[in-house]
Design an enzyme around this catalytic site. Structure first.
Site, PDB file in Angstrom:
ATOM      1  N   GLU A  20      -6.728   3.019   8.423  1.00 14.29           N
ATOM      2  CA  GLU A  20      -5.937   3.956   7.623  1.00 14.29           C
ATOM      3  C   GLU A  20      -6.807   4.720   6.633  1.00 14.29           C
ATOM      4  O   GLU A  20      -7.685   4.139   5.988  1.00 14.29           O
ATOM      5  CB  GLU A  20      -4.833   3.210   6.872  1.00 14.29           C
ATOM      6  CG  GLU A  20      -3.864   2.461   7.772  1.00 14.29           C
ATOM      7  CD  GLU A  20      -3.088   3.365   8.725  1.00 14.29           C
ATOM      8  OE1 GLU A  20      -3.035   4.594   8.469  1.00 14.29           O
ATOM      9  OE2 GLU A  20      -2.545   2.853   9.717  1.00 14.29           O
ATOM     10  N   ARG A  25      12.598   1.397   6.046  1.00 14.32           N
ATOM     11  CA  ARG A  25      13.562   1.453   7.150  1.00 14.32           C
ATOM     12  C   ARG A  25      14.322   0.145   7.290  1.00 14.32           C
ATOM     13  O   ARG A  25      15.487   0.130   7.686  1.00 14.32           O
ATOM     14  CB  ARG A  25      12.823   1.787   8.453  1.00 14.32           C
ATOM     15  CG  ARG A  25      13.720   1.932   9.666  1.00 14.32           C
ATOM     16  CD  ARG A  25      12.924   2.364  10.884  1.00 14.32           C
ATOM     17  NE  ARG A  25      11.839   1.462  11.202  1.00 14.32           N
ATOM     18  CZ  ARG A  25      11.980   0.326  11.905  1.00 14.32           C
ATOM     19  NH1 ARG A  25      13.180  -0.040  12.346  1.00 14.32           N
ATOM     20  NH2 ARG A  25      10.937  -0.448  12.169  1.00 14.32           N
ATOM     21  N   CYS A  77       3.096  -2.160   3.913  1.00 14.87           N
ATOM     22  CA  CYS A  77       1.675  -1.917   4.187  1.00 14.87           C
ATOM     23  C   CYS A  77       1.153  -0.781   3.318  1.00 14.87           C
ATOM     24  O   CYS A  77       0.119  -0.912   2.649  1.00 14.87           O
ATOM     25  CB  CYS A  77       1.457  -1.602   5.660  1.00 14.87           C
ATOM     26  SG  CYS A  77       1.698  -3.003   6.769  1.00 14.87           S
ATOM     27  N   HIS A  99      -4.387  -1.444  10.316  1.00 14.49           N
ATOM     28  CA  HIS A  99      -3.224  -1.936  11.052  1.00 14.49           C
ATOM     29  C   HIS A  99      -3.677  -2.521  12.390  1.00 14.49           C
ATOM     30  O   HIS A  99      -4.582  -1.969  13.035  1.00 14.49           O
ATOM     31  CB  HIS A  99      -2.232  -0.802  11.335  1.00 14.49           C
ATOM     32  CG  HIS A  99      -1.219  -0.614  10.251  1.00 14.49           C
ATOM     33  ND1 HIS A  99      -1.168   0.501   9.449  1.00 14.49           N
ATOM     34  CD2 HIS A  99      -0.203  -1.417   9.839  1.00 14.49           C
ATOM     35  CE1 HIS A  99      -0.163   0.393   8.591  1.00 14.49           C
ATOM     36  NE2 HIS A  99       0.433  -0.763   8.816  1.00 14.49           N
TER      37      HIS A  99
END
Length: 213
Positions: A78, A88, A141, A164
């Site tokens: 990332e 979500r 995250c 990730h």
């Protein structure tokens, strides 16, 4: 050199989280650096607080937080964390923030303080799939990545970033056909390659890894 590597506990109904399963299988030393392994909760409040606590306790030179990205075909290094929580699904404490800043009056975003392109190439050189990612999402995250980078911005001696990892192969039962995954041993080896590249490269590669989407 001391490297603090964290992985999350299981979330979203999964029995394991390949992030911490891979972290705890890492060797205790990589490229001459001491590897300190810690599990952190998948929680917007407790996860961010725990990683900051571990930084204060361990005084690392490098911090690499690791999380699960279900559906990814390989590792994702990332590059950017944003000051936003938009969940979500609830975290492991039942919290589900919507459109909330992670740090009031914090910077809109932070870039990883690691040689992200060198890490991608280091993993690929070992034969594992890996790509540079420009979004860490808006779940825990990203919250941990942003919080860590916010915490170490004023300290030039601490470099930090996030990787990730995909589902472990053992998680595929009950998932849609074709869902990508990697054997846990391969995830661990790929993660070790990313850490090796981060330790050995103080500056990043200068090559094209941009995206059109």
């Amino acid at each position: 050199m001391k490297v603090l590597v964290t992985g999350f506990d299981p979330f979203g109904g999964e029995s394991i989280n390949p992030a911490y399963e891979a972290v705890k299988m890492l060797p205790d030393e990589i490229a001459g650096a001491q590897i300190i392994k810690r599990e952190i909760p998948t929680s917007f409040t407790r996860g961010t607080a725990e990683v900051v606590r571990q930084i204060e306790l361990c005084q690392p030179d490098l911090v690499l937080n690791v999380g699960q990205a279900g559906g990814a075909a390989g590792l994702r290094v990332e590059r950017v964390a944003i000051n936003l929580a938009d969940a979500r699904i609830p975290d492991n404490d039942g919290a589900q923030p919507v459109d909330e800043p992670l740090v009031q009056d914090g910077a809109p975003a932070y870039f990883a303080k690691l040689p992200v392109k060198a890490m991608v190439r280091g993993v690929q050189a070992k034969g594992y799939p890996c790509q540079l990612s420009y979004t860490a999402g808006t779940y825990v995250c990203n919250a941990v990545m942003y919080t860590v980078l916010h915490t170490v911005q004023s300290d030039p001696h601490i470099r930090a970033g996030f990787v990730h990892v995909p589902y472990a192969a053992s998680q595929l039962e009950g998932k849609a056909a074709g869902t990508p995954a990697m054997p846990l041993a391969d995830i661990t080896a790929a993660l070790a390659a990313a850490i090796e590249a981060a330790v050995q490269n103080k500056t990043d590669l200068k090559e094209q890894m941009g995206k059109l989407d």
